[in-house]
Design a protein around this motif. Structure first.
Motif, short mmCIF file in Angstrom:
data_model
loop_
_atom_site.label_atom_id
_atom_site.label_comp_id
_atom_site.label_asym_id
_atom_site.label_seq_id
_atom_site.Cartn_x
_atom_site.Cartn_y
_atom_site.Cartn_z
N HIS A 10 28.15 -9.70 -17.43
CA HIS A 10 28.18 -9.98 -18.88
C HIS A 10 28.39 -8.68 -19.64
N THR A 11 27.38 -7.79 -19.61
CA THR A 11 27.53 -6.42 -20.11
C THR A 11 27.15 -5.48 -18.96
N LYS A 12 27.42 -4.20 -19.15
CA LYS A 12 27.14 -3.28 -18.03
C LYS A 12 25.66 -3.22 -17.69
N GLU A 13 24.79 -3.50 -18.68
CA GLU A 13 23.35 -3.41 -18.43
C GLU A 13 22.68 -4.74 -18.16
N SER A 14 23.37 -5.87 -18.35
CA SER A 14 22.70 -7.18 -18.37
C SER A 14 22.08 -7.54 -17.03
N LEU A 15 20.86 -8.07 -17.10
CA LEU A 15 20.08 -8.39 -15.91
C LEU A 15 19.52 -9.81 -15.99
N ALA A 16 19.62 -10.52 -14.87
CA ALA A 16 18.83 -11.74 -14.68
C ALA A 16 17.50 -11.32 -14.07
N ILE A 17 16.48 -12.16 -14.27
CA ILE A 17 15.15 -11.84 -13.72
C ILE A 17 14.58 -13.05 -13.00
N ARG A 18 13.89 -12.78 -11.88
CA ARG A 18 13.19 -13.83 -11.13
C ARG A 18 11.71 -13.48 -11.14
N LEU A 19 10.90 -14.40 -11.62
CA LEU A 19 9.44 -14.20 -11.74
C LEU A 19 8.72 -15.15 -10.78
N ASP A 48 22.53 -14.17 -20.57
CA ASP A 48 23.98 -14.34 -20.67
C ASP A 48 24.65 -13.85 -19.39
N THR A 49 25.60 -14.64 -18.90
CA THR A 49 26.26 -14.27 -17.65
C THR A 49 27.58 -15.01 -17.49
N GLY A 50 28.49 -14.38 -16.77
CA GLY A 50 29.65 -15.08 -16.26
C GLY A 50 29.31 -15.69 -14.91
N TYR A 51 30.27 -16.36 -14.29
CA TYR A 51 30.02 -16.99 -12.99
C TYR A 51 29.90 -15.93 -11.90
N SER A 52 28.97 -16.16 -10.95
CA SER A 52 28.79 -15.25 -9.83
C SER A 52 28.12 -15.99 -8.68
N ASP A 53 28.76 -16.01 -7.51
CA ASP A 53 28.15 -16.62 -6.33
C ASP A 53 26.84 -15.92 -5.96
N GLU A 54 26.81 -14.59 -6.18
CA GLU A 54 25.60 -13.82 -5.86
C GLU A 54 24.43 -14.22 -6.76
N LEU A 55 24.75 -14.63 -7.98
CA LEU A 55 23.70 -15.10 -8.89
C LEU A 55 23.07 -16.38 -8.33
N ALA A 56 23.89 -17.26 -7.75
CA ALA A 56 23.36 -18.48 -7.13
C ALA A 56 22.42 -18.14 -5.98
N GLU A 57 22.77 -17.11 -5.21
CA GLU A 57 21.88 -16.66 -4.12
C GLU A 57 20.57 -16.12 -4.68
N PHE A 58 20.67 -15.37 -5.77
CA PHE A 58 19.48 -14.78 -6.41
C PHE A 58 18.52 -15.88 -6.88
N LYS A 69 36.15 -22.48 -21.88
CA LYS A 69 35.44 -21.36 -22.49
C LYS A 69 36.43 -20.28 -22.95
N PRO A 70 36.20 -19.73 -24.15
CA PRO A 70 37.12 -18.75 -24.71
C PRO A 70 36.93 -17.34 -24.15
N VAL A 71 35.82 -17.12 -23.44
CA VAL A 71 35.55 -15.80 -22.86
C VAL A 71 35.14 -15.96 -21.40
N GLU A 72 35.46 -14.96 -20.60
CA GLU A 72 35.18 -15.04 -19.16
C GLU A 72 33.70 -14.84 -18.85
N LEU A 73 33.04 -13.96 -19.61
CA LEU A 73 31.70 -13.52 -19.22
C LEU A 73 30.57 -14.33 -19.86
N HIS A 74 30.80 -15.63 -19.96
CA HIS A 74 29.79 -16.64 -20.28
C HIS A 74 30.03 -17.81 -19.35
N LEU A 75 29.15 -18.82 -19.41
CA LEU A 75 29.33 -20.01 -18.58
C LEU A 75 29.72 -21.22 -19.43
#
Length: 256
Positions: free
Chosen positions: A147-156, A169-179, A196-202
């Protein structure tokens, strides 16, 4: 103990009468936290009659204003508000590397002295692909999202094994599904219905592909642009994935 998720803001940066911008209150056995802190977050906590004065921690996923624009005003409120003057326990703010610089720039712009709170304020910058203790008994790990260079998903994960992944916020990523594999609740953005008008969203098809790969027990879709108005999101989702999909709306409470 039951974890409780309360949606403070299910919308985006676009002003919307029913959807504030991104913020999510999470109650855990270890304490309370807010995931992302939009300009709307502080007043939405008060509206939902939540104990904002004793909030334990804040998570910032990235630096877009609809995700961190409320942090400085909130700290202005806790600095001067009557209900926080007797507070002694610390407030932790976690986010990607660089958020301290942004907060300092706001602080210096008018000598607000936001870091001088009645209580200890702990600012902690977190690297991608790292594991840390968010609160005692609540563990966290991060994943770098497209999404952005710093953007992070979190697992709690709490002491009882309940787990929540917040993609922000995120674009599509197979690795995100693994996470997010096998998580109890997947709180995922679904900005657009289709085309979608932009790539880095879902859009919905991306989100459902991620859900079918990660197989969460519950899927909550959020960060909904106004184009979702009048569309039955859950019904549309069922056409693409058989699991439980919940449309985030402001004030929604999910226990797990």
């Amino acid at each position: 103990w039951i974890m409780k998720l309360i949606v403070l803001g299910s919308g985006t940066s676009v002003p919307h009468a029913q959807r504030a911008s991104a913020a999510f209150w999470l109650e855990t056995e270890s304490g309370t936290l807010v995931l992302d802190f939009s300009a709307d977050a502080a007043h939405r906590m008060a509206e939902e009659q939540l104990d904002w004065a004793n909030l334990d921690a804040i998570w910032l996923s990235h630096f877009h204003l609809d995700h961190l624009g409320g942090l400085a005003p909130f700290l202005f409120g806790t600095k001067h508000g009557p209900s926080t003057q007797q507070r002694t326990k610390p407030l932790f703010v976690y986010g990607p590397g660089g958020f301290k610089t942004i907060l300092a720039a706001i602080d210096d712009s008018y000598n607000y002295q936001l870091m001088k709170q009645p209580f200890p304020l702990k600012l902690v910058e977190i690297e991608p692909a790292s594991s840390f203790e968010f609160l005692p008994g609540l563990s966290a790990s991060t994943f770098s999202t497209p999404h952005t260079k710093e953007s992070l998903a979190i697992r709690l994960k709490d002491k009882n094994g309940s787990e929540l992944v917040y993609t922000s916020d995120t674009g599509y990523s197979d690795e995100l599904a693994e996470f997010a594999q096998g998580v109890t609740v997947l709180l995922m953005e679904c900005s657009f219905h289709k085309n979608k008008p932009v790539e880095l969203h879902l859009e919905l098809s991306d989100a459902m592909k991620l859900a079918s790969k990660s197989q969460p027990q519950k899927l909550v879709l959020t960060h909904l642009y106004p184009e979702w108005d009048g569309i039955d999101l859950a019904a549309e989702a069922r056409l693409l994935w058989t699991g439980e999909t919940i449309e985030a709306i402001d004030g929604l409470r999910v226990e797990f």
